[in-house]
Design a protein around this motif. Structure first.
Motif, mmCIF file in Angstrom:
data_model
loop_
_atom_site.group_PDB
_atom_site.id
_atom_site.type_symbol
_atom_site.label_atom_id
_atom_site.label_comp_id
_atom_site.label_asym_id
_atom_site.label_seq_id
_atom_site.Cartn_x
_atom_site.Cartn_y
_atom_site.Cartn_z
ATOM 1 N N THR A 66 3.682 -4.674 -6.951
ATOM 2 C CA THR A 66 4.204 -4.140 -8.199
ATOM 3 C C THR A 66 4.119 -2.625 -8.187
ATOM 4 O O THR A 66 3.077 -2.053 -7.860
ATOM 5 C CB THR A 66 3.383 -4.676 -9.396
ATOM 6 N N VAL A 67 5.242 -1.988 -8.534
ATOM 7 C CA VAL A 67 5.303 -0.538 -8.656
ATOM 8 C C VAL A 67 5.536 -0.216 -10.125
ATOM 9 O O VAL A 67 6.364 -0.840 -10.779
ATOM 10 C CB VAL A 67 6.444 0.049 -7.792
ATOM 11 N N THR A 75 3.327 7.552 -10.599
ATOM 12 C CA THR A 75 3.769 6.337 -9.915
ATOM 13 C C THR A 75 2.543 5.594 -9.401
ATOM 14 O O THR A 75 1.652 6.197 -8.812
ATOM 15 C CB THR A 75 4.698 6.688 -8.740
ATOM 16 N N TYR A 104 8.308 -5.807 -7.403
ATOM 17 C CA TYR A 104 8.540 -5.837 -8.846
ATOM 18 C C TYR A 104 8.288 -4.448 -9.414
ATOM 19 O O TYR A 104 7.276 -3.813 -9.113
ATOM 20 C CB TYR A 104 7.652 -6.891 -9.510
ATOM 21 N N PHE A 105 9.221 -3.978 -10.232
ATOM 22 C CA PHE A 105 9.204 -2.611 -10.738
ATOM 23 C C PHE A 105 8.999 -2.628 -12.242
ATOM 24 O O PHE A 105 9.728 -3.298 -12.965
ATOM 25 C CB PHE A 105 10.525 -1.915 -10.379
ATOM 26 N N GLY A 107 8.979 0.036 -15.136
ATOM 27 C CA GLY A 107 9.246 1.403 -15.544
ATOM 28 C C GLY A 107 9.106 1.546 -17.045
ATOM 29 O O GLY A 107 9.623 0.729 -17.801
ATOM 30 N N VAL A 120 12.405 4.190 -7.032
ATOM 31 C CA VAL A 120 13.293 3.149 -6.485
ATOM 32 C C VAL A 120 13.770 3.548 -5.091
ATOM 33 O O VAL A 120 13.835 2.708 -4.178
ATOM 34 C CB VAL A 120 14.480 2.882 -7.439
ATOM 35 N N ILE A 123 11.025 2.834 -2.705
ATOM 36 C CA ILE A 123 10.932 1.399 -2.426
ATOM 37 C C ILE A 123 12.019 0.989 -1.432
ATOM 38 O O ILE A 123 11.777 0.255 -0.479
ATOM 39 C CB ILE A 123 11.045 0.581 -3.728
ATOM 40 N N ILE A 131 14.557 -5.881 -5.536
ATOM 41 C CA ILE A 131 13.668 -5.237 -6.503
ATOM 42 C C ILE A 131 13.846 -5.953 -7.829
ATOM 43 O O ILE A 131 14.942 -6.015 -8.367
ATOM 44 C CB ILE A 131 13.991 -3.740 -6.661
ATOM 45 N N LEU A 133 13.342 -5.870 -11.617
ATOM 46 C CA LEU A 133 13.089 -4.945 -12.709
ATOM 47 C C LEU A 133 12.498 -5.727 -13.879
ATOM 48 O O LEU A 133 13.171 -6.581 -14.456
ATOM 49 C CB LEU A 133 14.375 -4.228 -13.134
#
Length: 140
Positions: A66-67, A75, A104-105, A107, A120, A123, A131, A133
């Motif tokens: 996870t980001v 970040t 998994y992002f 934001g 992104v 990544i 990815i 979202l």
């Protein structure tokens, strides 16, 4: 006339009452069971809302990559803060032995769009083609 003598000292009860200890342990167990799912998302992010959100069960798994990008532009990879330049190599190392190469992002809805696109791009530089979202479903 006889003297009545009480021999209570000879009848000492040496049993341990464990009921209070068991009660405390059960309460602690319930508290930990309730709190543990809340610890998955260690970085606080206000996710954007979406009408057509699709449930991604794999995002809640413990080994999911996870980001997160916070409102102030920091970040995070999992719970560790990373720079945008290092994110690609660190994600590639985490996905090296995995069959599912999805990231998994998360934001923040108020984050700078440029910072999100930099994350992104980082990544994508790791060779990730999927990815996810993450959003919150709009309540109707």
């Amino acid at each position: 006339m006889g003297i009545n003598k009480r021999d209570e000292g000879k009848k000492v009860n040496s049993n341990i009452n464990v009921t209070p200890m068991v009660d405390v342990m059960l309460v602690l167990l319930i508290i930990f069971m309730v709190i543990t799912p809340m610890l998955n998302n260690k970085v606080n992010v206000d996710l954007p809302k979406a009408d057509a959100a699709v449930v991604m069960e794999d995002a809640n798994k413990e080994d999911a990559v996870t980001v997160a990008v916070t409102r102030d532009g920091r970040t995070f990879l999992g719970s560790d803060q990373v720079t945008v330049d290092d994110i690609g190599s660190k994600i590639a190392a985490k996905l090296e032995n995995k069959t599912n190469k999805e990231v998994y992002f998360r934001g923040d809805s108020r984050a700078n769009y440029g910072k999100i696109m930099d994350a992104v791009d980082g990544i994508r530089s790791a060779g990730v083609s999927q990815i996810g979202l993450l959003t919150e479903k709009t309540e109707k």
